[in-house]
Design a protein around this motif. Structure first.
Motif, PDB file in Angstrom:
ATOM      1  N   GLN A 553      -1.623   0.201  -4.733  1.00 45.54           N
ATOM      2  CA  GLN A 553      -2.312  -0.823  -3.945  1.00 45.54           C
ATOM      3  C   GLN A 553      -1.893  -2.199  -4.469  1.00 45.54           C
ATOM      4  O   GLN A 553      -2.598  -2.838  -5.237  1.00 45.54           O
ATOM      5  CB  GLN A 553      -3.822  -0.638  -4.046  1.00 45.54           C
ATOM      6  N   LEU A 554      -0.743  -2.647  -4.007  1.00 47.24           N
ATOM      7  CA  LEU A 554      -0.185  -3.902  -4.512  1.00 47.24           C
ATOM      8  C   LEU A 554      -1.051  -5.094  -4.128  1.00 47.24           C
ATOM      9  O   LEU A 554      -1.154  -6.065  -4.891  1.00 47.24           O
ATOM     10  CB  LEU A 554       1.241  -4.081  -3.987  1.00 47.24           C
ATOM     11  N   ASP A 555      -1.676  -5.036  -2.959  1.00 52.56           N
ATOM     12  CA  ASP A 555      -2.519  -6.160  -2.546  1.00 52.56           C
ATOM     13  C   ASP A 555      -3.691  -6.356  -3.502  1.00 52.56           C
ATOM     14  O   ASP A 555      -4.016  -7.488  -3.877  1.00 52.56           O
ATOM     15  CB  ASP A 555      -2.999  -5.967  -1.111  1.00 52.56           C
ATOM     16  N   LEU A 556      -4.314  -5.277  -3.934  1.00 50.83           N
ATOM     17  CA  LEU A 556      -5.434  -5.392  -4.870  1.00 50.83           C
ATOM     18  C   LEU A 556      -4.971  -5.913  -6.225  1.00 50.83           C
ATOM     19  O   LEU A 556      -5.676  -6.697  -6.874  1.00 50.83           O
ATOM     20  CB  LEU A 556      -6.124  -4.038  -5.029  1.00 50.83           C
ATOM     21  N   ALA A 557      -3.793  -5.477  -6.658  1.00 51.58           N
ATOM     22  CA  ALA A 557      -3.262  -5.943  -7.939  1.00 51.58           C
ATOM     23  C   ALA A 557      -2.965  -7.437  -7.892  1.00 51.58           C
ATOM     24  O   ALA A 557      -3.246  -8.173  -8.853  1.00 51.58           O
ATOM     25  CB  ALA A 557      -1.997  -5.157  -8.294  1.00 51.58           C
ATOM     26  N   LEU A 558      -2.411  -7.910  -6.780  1.00 47.79           N
ATOM     27  CA  LEU A 558      -2.100  -9.335  -6.648  1.00 47.79           C
ATOM     28  C   LEU A 558      -3.378 -10.163  -6.560  1.00 47.79           C
ATOM     29  O   LEU A 558      -3.457 -11.258  -7.139  1.00 47.79           O
ATOM     30  CB  LEU A 558      -1.220  -9.572  -5.426  1.00 47.79           C
ATOM     31  N   ARG A 559      -4.386  -9.674  -5.852  1.00 46.81           N
ATOM     32  CA  ARG A 559      -5.652 -10.401  -5.782  1.00 46.81           C
ATOM     33  C   ARG A 559      -6.321 -10.485  -7.148  1.00 46.81           C
ATOM     34  O   ARG A 559      -6.825 -11.545  -7.543  1.00 46.81           O
ATOM     35  CB  ARG A 559      -6.604  -9.709  -4.799  1.00 46.81           C
ATOM     36  N   LEU A 560      -6.327  -9.375  -7.877  1.00 49.08           N
ATOM     37  CA  LEU A 560      -6.899  -9.382  -9.227  1.00 49.08           C
ATOM     38  C   LEU A 560      -6.168 -10.378 -10.113  1.00 49.08           C
ATOM     39  O   LEU A 560      -6.782 -11.145 -10.865  1.00 49.08           O
ATOM     40  CB  LEU A 560      -6.834  -7.977  -9.825  1.00 49.08           C
ATOM     41  N   GLY A 580      10.994  -2.898  -6.739  1.00 50.82           N
ATOM     42  CA  GLY A 580      11.121  -3.671  -5.511  1.00 50.82           C
ATOM     43  C   GLY A 580      10.701  -2.926  -4.266  1.00 50.82           C
ATOM     44  O   GLY A 580      10.929  -3.402  -3.154  1.00 50.82           O
ATOM     45  N   THR A 581      10.078  -1.758  -4.426  1.00 52.08           N
ATOM     46  CA  THR A 581       9.629  -0.972  -3.278  1.00 52.08           C
ATOM     47  C   THR A 581       8.110  -1.068  -3.143  1.00 52.08           C
ATOM     48  O   THR A 581       7.405  -1.328  -4.123  1.00 52.08           O
ATOM     49  CB  THR A 581      10.028   0.498  -3.423  1.00 52.08           C
ATOM     50  N   VAL A 582       7.614  -0.855  -1.917  1.00 50.24           N
ATOM     51  CA  VAL A 582       6.176  -0.850  -1.687  1.00 50.24           C
ATOM     52  C   VAL A 582       5.797   0.438  -0.970  1.00 50.24           C
ATOM     53  O   VAL A 582       6.569   0.972  -0.167  1.00 50.24           O
ATOM     54  CB  VAL A 582       5.727  -2.070  -0.858  1.00 50.24           C
ATOM     55  N   GLN A 584       3.302   2.820   1.566  1.00 48.16           N
ATOM     56  CA  GLN A 584       2.895   2.615   2.950  1.00 48.16           C
ATOM     57  C   GLN A 584       1.603   1.813   3.069  1.00 48.16           C
ATOM     58  O   GLN A 584       1.447   0.993   3.970  1.00 48.16           O
ATOM     59  CB  GLN A 584       2.731   3.963   3.648  1.00 48.16           C
ATOM     60  N   ASP A 585       0.667   2.034   2.159  1.00 47.82           N
ATOM     61  CA  ASP A 585      -0.631   1.364   2.224  1.00 47.82           C
ATOM     62  C   ASP A 585      -0.748   0.239   1.202  1.00 47.82           C
ATOM     63  O   ASP A 585      -1.858  -0.117   0.792  1.00 47.82           O
ATOM     64  CB  ASP A 585      -1.749   2.378   1.996  1.00 47.82           C
ATOM     65  N   ALA A 586       0.386  -0.320   0.801  1.00 47.21           N
ATOM     66  CA  ALA A 586       0.373  -1.329  -0.261  1.00 47.21           C
ATOM     67  C   ALA A 586      -0.422  -2.568   0.126  1.00 47.21           C
ATOM     68  O   ALA A 586      -0.994  -3.245  -0.724  1.00 47.21           O
ATOM     69  CB  ALA A 586       1.806  -1.721  -0.624  1.00 47.21           C
ATOM     70  N   PHE A 587      -0.471  -2.891   1.426  1.00 45.41           N
ATOM     71  CA  PHE A 587      -1.203  -4.075   1.877  1.00 45.41           C
ATOM     72  C   PHE A 587      -2.211  -3.699   2.953  1.00 45.41           C
ATOM     73  O   PHE A 587      -2.365  -4.393   3.960  1.00 45.41           O
ATOM     74  CB  PHE A 587      -0.214  -5.127   2.394  1.00 45.41           C
ATOM     75  N   SER A 588      -2.915  -2.607   2.737  1.00 49.70           N
ATOM     76  CA  SER A 588      -3.899  -2.131   3.712  1.00 49.70           C
ATOM     77  C   SER A 588      -5.201  -2.917   3.648  1.00 49.70           C
ATOM     78  O   SER A 588      -5.908  -3.044   4.645  1.00 49.70           O
ATOM     79  CB  SER A 588      -4.176  -0.642   3.495  1.00 49.70           C
ATOM     80  N   LYS A 589      -5.563  -3.442   2.472  1.00 55.11           N
ATOM     81  CA  LYS A 589      -6.809  -4.195   2.324  1.00 55.11           C
ATOM     82  C   LYS A 589      -6.617  -5.668   2.685  1.00 55.11           C
ATOM     83  O   LYS A 589      -7.484  -6.286   3.298  1.00 55.11           O
ATOM     84  CB  LYS A 589      -7.314  -4.088   0.878  1.00 55.11           C
ATOM     85  N   TYR A 590      -5.514  -6.251   2.267  1.00 58.42           N
ATOM     86  CA  TYR A 590      -5.210  -7.655   2.532  1.00 58.42           C
ATOM     87  C   TYR A 590      -3.814  -7.735   3.139  1.00 58.42           C
ATOM     88  O   TYR A 590      -2.846  -7.276   2.536  1.00 58.42           O
ATOM     89  CB  TYR A 590      -5.271  -8.498   1.256  1.00 58.42           C
ATOM     90  N   GLY A 591      -3.716  -8.331   4.319  1.00 59.49           N
ATOM     91  CA  GLY A 591      -2.433  -8.444   4.996  1.00 59.49           C
ATOM     92  C   GLY A 591      -1.503  -9.425   4.301  1.00 59.49           C
ATOM     93  O   GLY A 591      -1.919 -10.233   3.458  1.00 59.49           O
ATOM     94  N   LEU A 592      -0.228  -9.375   4.674  1.00 60.19           N
ATOM     95  CA  LEU A 592       0.773 -10.229   4.038  1.00 60.19           C
ATOM     96  C   LEU A 592       0.491 -11.713   4.273  1.00 60.19           C
ATOM     97  O   LEU A 592       0.619 -12.535   3.358  1.00 60.19           O
ATOM     98  CB  LEU A 592       2.166  -9.871   4.559  1.00 60.19           C
ATOM     99  N   ALA A 616      14.753  -6.265  -2.752  1.00 66.12           N
ATOM    100  CA  ALA A 616      13.389  -5.749  -2.667  1.00 66.12           C
ATOM    101  C   ALA A 616      13.024  -5.488  -1.215  1.00 66.12           C
ATOM    102  O   ALA A 616      13.680  -5.972  -0.286  1.00 66.12           O
ATOM    103  CB  ALA A 616      12.417  -6.745  -3.291  1.00 66.12           C
ATOM    104  N   ASP A 617      11.965  -4.736  -1.007  1.00 65.18           N
ATOM    105  CA  ASP A 617      11.466  -4.495   0.344  1.00 65.18           C
ATOM    106  C   ASP A 617      11.036  -5.817   0.981  1.00 65.18           C
ATOM    107  O   ASP A 617      10.700  -6.790   0.292  1.00 65.18           O
ATOM    108  CB  ASP A 617      10.288  -3.522   0.312  1.00 65.18           C
ATOM    109  N   SER A 618      11.023  -5.824   2.303  1.00 61.26           N
ATOM    110  CA  SER A 618      10.795  -7.067   3.050  1.00 61.26           C
ATOM    111  C   SER A 618       9.443  -7.700   2.728  1.00 61.26           C
ATOM    112  O   SER A 618       9.299  -8.924   2.753  1.00 61.26           O
ATOM    113  CB  SER A 618      10.912  -6.805   4.550  1.00 61.26           C
ATOM    114  N   GLU A 619       8.434  -6.872   2.431  1.00 62.44           N
ATOM    115  CA  GLU A 619       7.111  -7.423   2.122  1.00 62.44           C
ATOM    116  C   GLU A 619       7.158  -8.292   0.864  1.00 62.44           C
ATOM    117  O   GLU A 619       6.566  -9.379   0.821  1.00 62.44           O
ATOM    118  CB  GLU A 619       6.092  -6.291   1.920  1.00 62.44           C
ATOM    119  N   ILE A 620       7.873  -7.825  -0.151  1.00 62.03           N
ATOM    120  CA  ILE A 620       7.976  -8.594  -1.393  1.00 62.03           C
ATOM    121  C   ILE A 620       8.827  -9.839  -1.173  1.00 62.03           C
ATOM    122  O   ILE A 620       8.501 -10.925  -1.670  1.00 62.03           O
ATOM    123  CB  ILE A 620       8.560  -7.710  -2.511  1.00 62.03           C
ATOM    124  N   GLU A 621       9.898  -9.696  -0.434  1.00 57.89           N
ATOM    125  CA  GLU A 621      10.736 -10.857  -0.127  1.00 57.89           C
ATOM    126  C   GLU A 621       9.931 -11.933   0.591  1.00 57.89           C
ATOM    127  O   GLU A 621      10.060 -13.130   0.295  1.00 57.89           O
ATOM    128  CB  GLU A 621      11.937 -10.439   0.719  1.00 57.89           C
TER     129      GLU A 621
END
Length: 696
Positions: A553-560, A580-582, A584-592, A616-621
């Protein structure tokens, strides 16, 4: 404000429900709506206003603590008591904005604006935020610029400089101006005041032509009549000179403009010898090129020179063309055909474009296809522009050799719209001494740096404050708070040694300044470390509490990570370390979009250190590009120490101001207004807010 009749049998009822903040029938110290100030026979309206004020006060305090989610809840509670109170809508919008939920922020501000609240200031805020949401961040696309101000070489009292020929902006908003006529290198602040002045080597400059910043950070100046190059420290102190008059290797005959490639070789346009001379970073001569060959007729009068990637571009003042060479000097062909330019001078790199001066015009030239776009035209007045360079504030600085001025050119939209001023925080713990943190940006979210105390004007309830002082500016800070987000995905698990290397290198590069945090990103993010950078000298992935997971859950990690940085140093960044990969649900709680807005609205950049070569994947870019961050390979030749340096060099428009308040606090119960205006040349911006002094 409407007075109300106090009914005796409701006094106790009102006192209980307002908890001492508002008595029954007392006028609200915060709110202005009729429902907040009208009292019925039962006193219900007064009680509602009192309860709303309690929640409002808590919301303001939570906002200034950086607890924006808590602030949202408090303001929503306040609205439940007074649904049409505009000031609550305004603060709720500000809390949503700082939380990254810009759509909801715009909605609340629109409600208040439709009620006649906020005037032009609120309308301008809505317009800027809406514009940022619907436009991209391609700041390097060529557009038309117009003059927003200038630095004149002569004022009523004295001559500051004569015949400016080259300009070099600094990251702190100051600029080096090379004066051909007065043989000087001077440094001006954003207000045009001289901060440093040097006359060059011991014998003095001999008609200086161009100044560039080397990869080392030092300055390099070419001297047209002196037939030499002179090197200076970043502060303008002379180091050495190299090159000599001549036609052999290392010889110069009228050196003009300069450039440096990624290998740190120095390219000099040698007008007298009709060639390009090349030196290494230490000033040792290497070779020259530009002579006649089988497929090239030879340079006739080279002026501007620029390096993009592994290609060297040279503009010729005699032929009016731009020629392409490789870094070894082999001719590659034409970028712009002959007679395209009349009197070309310097040529500098700006993204994928070359910025070239030609008599009274400044052009952007696409390095791929040679297409031209006119950025600046000085009209029919006597003019000869010789150098044009983008500065740290999104302007273009243009030297005019004939008019003896340095123009500050801005986009028309920026000049008309002005600055976006935001009061981020008010600290009134030591009232009447009040401290403000103020962010100054342009409409495209670029920070405005270099402002001084004289560029600010603060008022309280429209009255000027006393003892205004600029306590500090973030752009001068040489360290940052950094949070490392360690990707615990399956793809990153194969590179634990590389991850450990990245953590140790970045921590060492912080020089034990600032706070380092480590957050492990798995199915649930965990704060693994917080403290001095030196505390992770023996870091090991085996000690991480978060297990490897297929669903990170990358979105939660970034918010924290961001929540911990909000109250940290004004220069702050998140560095994502992973493959550099994400998931499928990496940004399910908070959108890009909301994530990018949250980071940007709290002045946090996102960098990425890739554990494997590639992209890296497009979301990280997207997040890196949107927050002025970058991407780095863990084993790149330069090492990772430069990552911290790049973070520190990101322009920051945060300023800390203090003053002495003259307002009465009513024992800390009164909402105290404050307004801030920022001025620079013909541009300005304004914001207003309020705060509560400590309860007494």
């Amino acid at each position: 404000m409407k007075k109300t009749k106090i009914i005796k049998n409701t006094v106790l009822f009102g006192a209980i429900f307002t908890c001492g903040i508002l008595g029954v029938g007392a006028q609200s110290r915060v709110f202005t709506s009729s429902e907040a100030n009208n009292v019925t026979a039962t006193g219900a309206r007064s009680a509602q206003a009192g309860l709303a004020e309690q929640e409002f006060r808590r919301g303001v305090q939570a906002y200034y603590r950086g607890s924006f989610n808590d602030a949202v809840m408090e303001f929503e509670k306040a609205l439940s008591y007074l649904p049409n109170e505009n000031i609550i809508l305004d603060w709720l919008g500000k809390s949503y904005y700082r939380s990254g939920i810009e759509g909801s922020a715009l909605q609340q501000w629109k409600f208040a604006a439709d009620n006649g609240y906020g005037g032009l200031l609120l309308q301008n805020r809505i317009e800027i935020v809406r514009e940022r949401r619907i436009t991209n961040n391609d700041y390097e696309s060529p557009v038309r610029y117009t003059e927003s101000g200038s630095y004149a070489g002569k004022n009523e009292d004295s001559l500051l400089f004569s015949q400016p020929i080259s300009v070099l902006p600094n990251p702190d908003g100051t600029s080096w101006i090379l004066a051909y006529g007065t043989n000087e290198l001077i440094c001006l602040d954003v207000n045009g005041l001289v901060t440093t002045r040097t006359s060059g080597p011991l014998s003095g400059f001999d008609r200086p032509m161009d100044v560039i910043r080397l990869k080392s950070g030092n300055l390099l100046v070419s001297e047209f009549a002196g037939d030499r190059l002179s090197e200076f420290t970043k502060n303008g102190q002379y180091i050495k000179s190299f090159g000599e008059k001549g036609r052999g290797i290392g010889g110069l005959f009228g050196p003009q403009y300069l450039a440096q490639n990624d290998s740190e070789n120095i390219y000099v346009s040698d007008f007298g010898n009709s060639r390009i001379d090349v030196f290494d970073k230490d000033g040792n001569p290497l070779f020259f090129f530009g002579g006649k060959t089988e497929d090239f007729s030879g340079l006739k009068g080279p002026t501007g020179v620029a390096v993009v990637g592994n290609e060297v571009f040279v503009v010729d003042a005699v032929t009016g063309a731009i020629y392409k060479f490789d870094e070894a000097g082999n001719y590659l062909g034409l970028l712009c055909k002959e007679k395209t330019f009349k009197k070309p001078e310097s040529m500098k790199v700006w993204g994928n474009y070359l910025v070239l001066c030609d008599k009274n015009h400044v052009y952007s030239i696409d390095v791929v296809n040679g297409s031209l776009f006119e950025n600046v035209g000085t009209g029919n007045a006597p003019s000869r522009v010789t150098s044009a360079v983008p500065d740290a504030n999104g302007n273009i600085l243009v030297t005019d050799f004939v008019s003896n001025e340095v123009y500050v050119m801005a986009k028309m939209s920026e000049l008309v719209g002005g600055f976006f001023v935001q009061i981020d925080r008010v600290n009134a713990d030591n009232f009447p001494n009040v401290v403000l943190d103020v962010k100054i940006e342009n409409r495209r979210r670029q920070s405005v740096v270099g402002l001084k105390e004289t560029n600010f004007f603060i008022t309280e309830d429209k009255n000027p404050v006393q003892n205004l002082k600029l306590e500090g500016a973030a752009y001068v800070n040489d360290f940052a708070d950094i949070t490392l987000v360690l990707d615990r995905s399956l793809s990153s698990a194969h590179y634990e040694q590389a991850m450990e290397t990245a953590v140790k290198e970045i921590a060492a590069a912080m020089n034990d300044k600032g706070t380092l945090r480590i957050v492990s990103a798995g199915s649930v993010p965990v704060l693994e470390y917080e403290g001095a950078p030196s505390g992770v000298a023996k870091f090991s992935c085996s000690r991480l509490k978060t297990p490897v997971s297929s669903n990170v859950q990358l979105d939660l990690a970034l918010r924290l990570s961001a929540n911990a940085l909000i109250n940290g140093e004004h220069k702050r960044s998140i560095i994502l370390v992973g493959a550099g990969t994400v998931s499928q649900d990496a940004f399910s709680k908070y959108g890009l979009s909301d994530m990018a807005a949250f980071l940007n609205n709290n002045s946090i950049s996102l960098e990425t250190v890739l554990l494997e070569q590639g992209t890296a994947d497009s979301e990280i870019e997207f997040l890196c590009d949107s927050t002025e961050g970058g991407m780095y390979y863990v084993y790149r030749n330069q090492g990772l120490s430069g990552v911290v340096e790049d973070i520190v060099n990101i322009p920051s428009g945060l300023y800390r101001l203090s003053y002495t308040s003259a307002l009465q606090t009513e024992f800390g119960q009164r909402y105290l207004p404050v307004e801030v205006e920022a001025y620079l040349m013909n541009r300005s911006g304004r914001d207003e807010t309020g705060y509560f002094a400590p309860l007494q």
